[in-house]
Design a protein around this motif. Structure first.
Motif, PDB file in Angstrom:
ATOM      1  N   GLN A  80      -2.551  -2.136  -6.346  1.00 39.35           N
ATOM      2  CA  GLN A  80      -2.943  -2.175  -4.939  1.00 39.35           C
ATOM      3  C   GLN A  80      -1.887  -1.606  -4.004  1.00 39.35           C
ATOM      4  O   GLN A  80      -1.987  -1.786  -2.797  1.00 39.35           O
ATOM      5  N   GLY A  81      -0.900  -0.933  -4.541  1.00 43.58           N
ATOM      6  CA  GLY A  81       0.152  -0.404  -3.684  1.00 43.58           C
ATOM      7  C   GLY A  81      -0.349   0.708  -2.781  1.00 43.58           C
ATOM      8  O   GLY A  81      -1.263   1.453  -3.137  1.00 43.58           O
ATOM      9  N   PRO A  82       0.241   0.841  -1.598  1.00 43.90           N
ATOM     10  CA  PRO A  82      -0.159   1.926  -0.697  1.00 43.90           C
ATOM     11  C   PRO A  82       0.301   3.275  -1.236  1.00 43.90           C
ATOM     12  O   PRO A  82       1.266   3.355  -1.999  1.00 43.90           O
ATOM     13  N   PRO A  83      -0.342   4.364  -0.844  1.00 38.68           N
ATOM     14  CA  PRO A  83       0.062   5.692  -1.319  1.00 38.68           C
ATOM     15  C   PRO A  83       1.448   6.087  -0.813  1.00 38.68           C
ATOM     16  O   PRO A  83       2.125   6.894  -1.450  1.00 38.68           O
ATOM     17  N   SER A  84       1.874   5.521   0.333  1.00 36.28           N
ATOM     18  CA  SER A  84       3.197   5.820   0.884  1.00 36.28           C
ATOM     19  C   SER A  84       3.506   4.801   1.974  1.00 36.28           C
ATOM     20  O   SER A  84       2.655   4.008   2.375  1.00 36.28           O
ATOM     21  N   PHE A  85       4.747   4.837   2.443  1.00 34.35           N
ATOM     22  CA  PHE A  85       5.167   4.009   3.572  1.00 34.35           C
ATOM     23  C   PHE A  85       5.491   4.909   4.760  1.00 34.35           C
ATOM     24  O   PHE A  85       5.955   6.037   4.571  1.00 34.35           O
ATOM     25  N   PRO A  86       5.281   4.407   5.980  1.00 35.45           N
ATOM     26  CA  PRO A  86       4.635   3.141   6.299  1.00 35.45           C
ATOM     27  C   PRO A  86       3.128   3.227   6.060  1.00 35.45           C
ATOM     28  O   PRO A  86       2.562   4.325   6.016  1.00 35.45           O
ATOM     29  N   TYR A  87       2.501   2.065   5.906  1.00 37.11           N
ATOM     30  CA  TYR A  87       1.053   2.039   5.754  1.00 37.11           C
ATOM     31  C   TYR A  87       0.464   1.031   6.725  1.00 37.11           C
ATOM     32  O   TYR A  87       1.150   0.130   7.207  1.00 37.11           O
ATOM     33  N   THR A  88      -0.820   1.204   7.013  1.00 39.05           N
ATOM     34  CA  THR A  88      -1.543   0.297   7.897  1.00 39.05           C
ATOM     35  C   THR A  88      -2.275  -0.733   7.043  1.00 39.05           C
ATOM     36  O   THR A  88      -3.080  -0.367   6.188  1.00 39.05           O
ATOM     37  N   PRO A  89      -2.007  -2.040   7.222  1.00 42.79           N
ATOM     38  CA  PRO A  89      -2.674  -3.064   6.416  1.00 42.79           C
ATOM     39  C   PRO A  89      -4.085  -3.365   6.935  1.00 42.79           C
ATOM     40  O   PRO A  89      -4.551  -2.746   7.895  1.00 42.79           O
ATOM     41  N   GLY A  90      -4.738  -4.332   6.305  1.00 43.70           N
ATOM     42  CA  GLY A  90      -6.051  -4.786   6.754  1.00 43.70           C
ATOM     43  C   GLY A  90      -7.189  -4.097   6.033  1.00 43.70           C
ATOM     44  O   GLY A  90      -7.159  -2.874   5.849  1.00 43.70           O
ATOM     45  N   GLY A  91      -8.193  -4.901   5.619  1.00 45.38           N
ATOM     46  CA  GLY A  91      -9.274  -4.305   4.851  1.00 45.38           C
ATOM     47  C   GLY A  91     -10.683  -4.636   5.299  1.00 45.38           C
ATOM     48  O   GLY A  91     -11.608  -3.885   5.025  1.00 45.38           O
ATOM     49  N   ASP A  92     -10.870  -5.758   5.997  1.00 47.73           N
ATOM     50  CA  ASP A  92     -12.224  -6.197   6.389  1.00 47.73           C
ATOM     51  C   ASP A  92     -12.336  -6.159   7.909  1.00 47.73           C
ATOM     52  O   ASP A  92     -11.474  -6.676   8.618  1.00 47.73           O
ATOM     53  N   ILE A  93     -13.430  -5.615   8.401  1.00 46.58           N
ATOM     54  CA  ILE A  93     -13.384  -5.088   9.760  1.00 46.58           C
ATOM     55  C   ILE A  93     -14.737  -5.117  10.463  1.00 46.58           C
ATOM     56  O   ILE A  93     -15.791  -5.085   9.830  1.00 46.58           O
ATOM     57  N   CYS A  94     -14.686  -5.174  11.786  1.00 46.08           N
ATOM     58  CA  CYS A  94     -15.867  -4.920  12.613  1.00 46.08           C
ATOM     59  C   CYS A  94     -15.474  -3.900  13.665  1.00 46.08           C
ATOM     60  O   CYS A  94     -14.372  -3.975  14.237  1.00 46.08           O
TER      61      CYS A  94
END
Length: 396
Positions: A80-94
């Motif tokens: 589940q690592g991000p492709p690079s840093f910095p990254y934007t977190p959060g996955g569930d959204i409206c």
């Protein structure tokens, strides 16, 4: 009329993993107007889903989940690592749809199919639709003013729901629905972790499924018995042993839903020749979405198999075909990450019918600034949120 997205946006940024037992959230901050706005058809979604299924939305609210904290910790970076840093977190959204994928010609679709690539079918959404979407593959890329979301696990939000409520439901209401589908009419149901994001919604859905008796275990038993959760009985596990409640031993449950990792305790209690749940031979079922420990490391495929696959397979086999079926319930590890839109559609429909009410921790919704985002992650990481942890990104 929606304004065109700016070139730069406000977004939460993680600059590194926070690798220690007491996660430091200093690596997490909200950056103002310096993060590039994702571009539909140009930028690859950081969570890795096919961009042919992407659309751009203006974010209204983001709901956190355990996976967001795990990614930040670096303990599951192999998967589940991000492709690079910095990254934007959060996955569930409206959010509100700003831009849609262009429909491809039949010739383009044929070329892509020959290469084994996905094709872009006509999108069912319209610009201006308010939608709720779950993450696909990895929980990241959403906690900003704009985000690329997958059209695959997404649907239009009913007018009766707030953006925060929709984000909460698409995050944990959907998982609760998958678990709830396994509850039968007349079942007596016990839920461990009943006060959390999934548990708060499952208490409600157990009733929808026709459960005759619903009990919850959590740190705030009074909240569990009040509306909208409405448990018939609830106990605080820090003050009372749930495996020794005489009423439950005398009249065992048909189903235990374990959202807290209590299987070892159940086995130990059953070895004393008394149990609060029926054996598999008498129809008892044990459903879980979690390993025995809420915090774990997945540094390799082997460690993932040792954490998830091997224990689940062994327990499932023993409680179905071995002598254990006569004193333990049938064990099922439920893969409850929704991957189809109908789960979102059904969840939102139940909310529009007032059969399920979004449950958001009373400390939130949190503000979309560095302090608010850190506080939200801190609460999520405590494992003691009462309902969902939600961040309001912008107003409707």
């Amino acid at each position: 009329m929606l304004n065109a997205p700016p070139e730069k946006m406000r977004a939460a940024q993680c600059t590194d993993y926070s690798e220690n037992n007491n996660i430091s959230y200093e690596v997490l901050s909200v950056q103002n107007d310096i993060v590039p706005t994702p571009r539909l058809g140009i930028d690859t979604p950081p969570s890795g889903f096919e961009d042919v299924n992407a659309m751009l939305i203006k974010v209204l609210a983001v709901s956190l989940a355990p996976g967001d904290v795990r990614v930040l910790s670096g303990k599951t970076r192999k998967f589940q690592g991000p492709p690079s840093f910095p990254y934007t977190p959060g996955g569930d959204i409206c959010g509100v749809v700003v831009s849609l994928p262009e429909e491809e010609s039949e010739e383009e679709k044929k070329k892509k199919k020959k290469k084994g690539k996905g094709t872009n079918e006509k999108c069912k959404f319209n610009i201006g639709d308010r939608v709720a979407a779950r993450f696909v593959n990895k929980p990241m890329g959403m906690l900003g003013e704009y985000a690329l979301v997958s059209t695959e696990v997404c649907d239009v939000v009913p007018e009766c729901l707030s953006a925060e409520g929709a984000a909460a439901l698409v995050s944990s209401g959907t998982v609760a629905l998958i678990l709830g589908d396994r509850i039968r009419d007349g079942d007596r149901v016990l839920i461990f972790g009943a006060g959390g994001g999934i548990g708060s919604h499952l208490c409600q859905l157990a009733r929808v499924q026709g459960a005759s008796y619903v009990a919850g275990v959590g740190r705030d038993p009074q909240r569990l018995t009040e509306k909208p959760l409405g448990c018939d009985r609830a106990i605080d596990y820090t003050a009372e042993d749930p495996f020794a409640v005489k009423e439950w031993v005398d009249d065992p449950f048909d189903v235990i839903v374990d959202l807290a990792g209590v299987w070892p305790s159940l086995v130990k209690q059953t070895s004393r020749h008394q149990s609060i749940i029926k054996s598999a031979s008498k129809g008892g079922r044990y459903l879980t979405t979690t390993p025995d420990k809420s915090e774990y490391e997945l540094r390799s495929v082997w460690s993932a198999m040792k954490t998830f696959l091997f224990p689940a397979l062994w327990r499932a086999m023993c409680t179905r075909g071995g002598v254990s079926r006569y004193h333990l319930p049938k064990y099922s590890y439920v893969m409850a990450l929704p991957s189809e839109p109908n789960v979102v559609t059904r969840t939102l429909a139940l909310a529009s019918e007032s059969k399920i009410v979004p449950c958001i921790d009373e400390q939130g919704p949190f503000a979309f600034d560095t302090e608010g985002v850190r506080d939200a992650f801190r609460l999520q990481g405590s494992h003691h949120a009462k309902g969902k942890v939600v961040i309001t990104v912008s107003k409707e």
